[in-house]
Design a protein around this motif. Structure first.
Motif, short mmCIF file in Angstrom:
data_model
loop_
_atom_site.label_atom_id
_atom_site.label_comp_id
_atom_site.label_asym_id
_atom_site.label_seq_id
_atom_site.Cartn_x
_atom_site.Cartn_y
_atom_site.Cartn_z
N MET A 1 -0.37 38.42 -7.42
CA MET A 1 1.19 38.34 -6.36
C MET A 1 1.28 36.91 -6.26
N ASN A 2 1.81 36.29 -6.08
CA ASN A 2 2.91 35.22 -5.40
C ASN A 2 2.11 34.51 -4.35
N ARG A 3 2.91 33.03 -4.22
CA ARG A 3 2.39 32.86 -3.06
C ARG A 3 2.62 33.78 -1.68
N TRP A 4 4.27 33.88 -1.48
CA TRP A 4 4.92 34.29 -0.55
C TRP A 4 4.38 35.91 -0.27
N TYR A 5 3.84 36.21 -0.94
CA TYR A 5 3.15 38.01 -0.32
C TYR A 5 2.81 37.23 0.71
N TRP A 6 1.38 36.05 0.22
CA TRP A 6 0.20 35.40 0.77
C TRP A 6 0.49 35.16 2.33
N VAL A 7 1.46 34.18 2.14
CA VAL A 7 2.14 33.47 3.25
C VAL A 7 2.44 34.24 4.28
N LEU A 8 2.88 35.69 3.69
CA LEU A 8 4.40 36.49 5.06
C LEU A 8 3.10 37.13 5.06
N HIS A 9 1.72 37.61 5.61
CA HIS A 9 0.87 38.15 5.10
C HIS A 9 0.21 37.27 5.93
N GLY A 10 0.40 36.13 6.15
CA GLY A 10 -0.82 35.45 7.36
C GLY A 10 -2.55 34.84 6.56
N MET A 11 -2.00 35.58 4.88
CA MET A 11 -3.11 35.15 4.39
C MET A 11 -3.57 33.98 4.10
N GLU A 12 -2.28 32.89 3.76
CA GLU A 12 -2.34 31.21 3.24
C GLU A 12 -1.12 30.97 4.75
N PRO A 13 -1.57 29.16 4.13
CA PRO A 13 -0.25 28.95 5.62
C PRO A 13 0.72 28.96 4.34
N LEU A 14 1.92 28.53 5.70
CA LEU A 14 2.84 28.01 4.91
C LEU A 14 3.18 26.58 4.59
N PHE A 15 2.59 25.96 5.05
CA PHE A 15 2.20 24.23 5.03
C PHE A 15 1.14 24.22 4.06
N PRO A 16 0.33 23.63 3.04
CA PRO A 16 -0.70 23.61 2.94
C PRO A 16 -1.48 22.09 3.68
N PRO A 17 -2.68 22.60 4.01
CA PRO A 17 -3.10 21.08 4.51
C PRO A 17 -2.35 19.56 3.53
N VAL A 18 -2.25 18.82 3.66
CA VAL A 18 -1.39 17.26 3.56
C VAL A 18 -2.43 16.74 3.31
N ASP A 19 -2.51 15.82 2.04
CA ASP A 19 -3.22 14.71 1.39
C ASP A 19 -2.79 13.65 1.82
N TRP A 20 -2.82 12.95 2.95
CA TRP A 20 -2.15 11.59 3.42
C TRP A 20 -2.71 10.39 2.88
N GLN A 21 -3.39 10.71 1.74
CA GLN A 21 -3.57 9.38 0.65
C GLN A 21 -2.09 10.09 -0.46
N ILE A 22 -2.00 10.56 -0.75
CA ILE A 22 -1.12 11.02 -1.94
C ILE A 22 0.90 11.18 -1.16
N GLN A 23 0.46 11.40 0.06
CA GLN A 23 1.52 10.93 1.25
C GLN A 23 1.70 9.27 1.39
N TRP A 24 0.83 8.72 1.85
CA TRP A 24 0.96 7.23 2.02
C TRP A 24 1.55 6.64 0.15
N ASP A 25 1.12 7.10 -0.74
CA ASP A 25 0.96 6.69 -1.83
C ASP A 25 1.96 6.75 -2.26
N THR A 26 3.38 7.71 -1.26
CA THR A 26 4.21 8.13 -2.26
C THR A 26 5.70 8.12 -1.68
N LEU A 27 5.25 7.48 -1.07
CA LEU A 27 6.06 7.21 0.13
C LEU A 27 6.90 5.93 -0.51
N GLN A 28 8.48 6.25 -0.50
CA GLN A 28 8.86 5.54 -1.27
C GLN A 28 9.97 4.49 0.17
N LEU A 29 9.70 3.43 0.39
CA LEU A 29 10.69 2.21 0.82
C LEU A 29 11.33 1.40 0.43
N THR A 30 11.54 1.49 -0.96
CA THR A 30 12.36 -0.30 -1.82
C THR A 30 13.74 1.02 -1.74
#
Length: 140
Positions: A1-30
């Motif tokens: 089954m695809n991811r949306w099936y699990w999201v719509l049935h409440g078995m998987e979050p719409l937005f998975p937990p955020v890896d803050w280190q990746i977010q800070w490393d990929t933040l593009q401010l230049t």
């Protein structure tokens, strides 16, 4: 089954937990880093054109609807909307890039320019869409 099936049935979050280190490393401010890179490949060029195109209505429709709308108002609305979107993206695990803000704001200015051009060539067409005040019976 695809991811949306699990999201719509409440078995998987719409937005998975955020890896803050990746977010800070990929933040593009230049500024202009991705814009310059766009000229080296078709996919990045597509993203650049898409960022401009998707914000054209934000510059076009307010100018079409309200009299006295100015280019700087379109730029300000586009800037604020884009900053808000990039801010939210950072917290939901999507990439945030200052170049997107620049391109989105440019898109609102392109939209305003398209309105200005249509208004200059066909003013009777644009006047049909402008909001007007309507006097209510018994009120001034």
């Amino acid at each position: 089954m695809n991811r949306w099936y699990w999201v719509l049935h409440g078995m998987e979050p719409l937005f998975p937990p955020v890896d803050w280190q990746i977010q800070w490393d990929t933040l593009q401010l230049t500024p202009f880093q991705e814009i310059i890179r766009a000229f080296r490949g078709p996919w990045v060029m597509f993203l650049m054109v898409a960022n401009i195109g998707i914000f054209c209505p934000i510059g076009f429709f307010p100018a079409l609807l309200w009299r006295g709308w100015r280019w700087w108002k379109s730029a300000l609305v586009g800037l604020c909307t884009s900053v808000f979107i990039e801010f939210v993206q950072f917290f939901i695990g999507r990439s945030s890039d200052v170049d997107d803000v620049i391109l989105n704001t440019a898109g609102t200015l392109v939209g305003f320019w398209i309105f200005w051009l249509i208004n200059a060539l066909l003013p009777q067409l644009t006047i049909k869409f402008q909001c007007t005040t309507k006097e209510l019976p018994g009120y001034g």
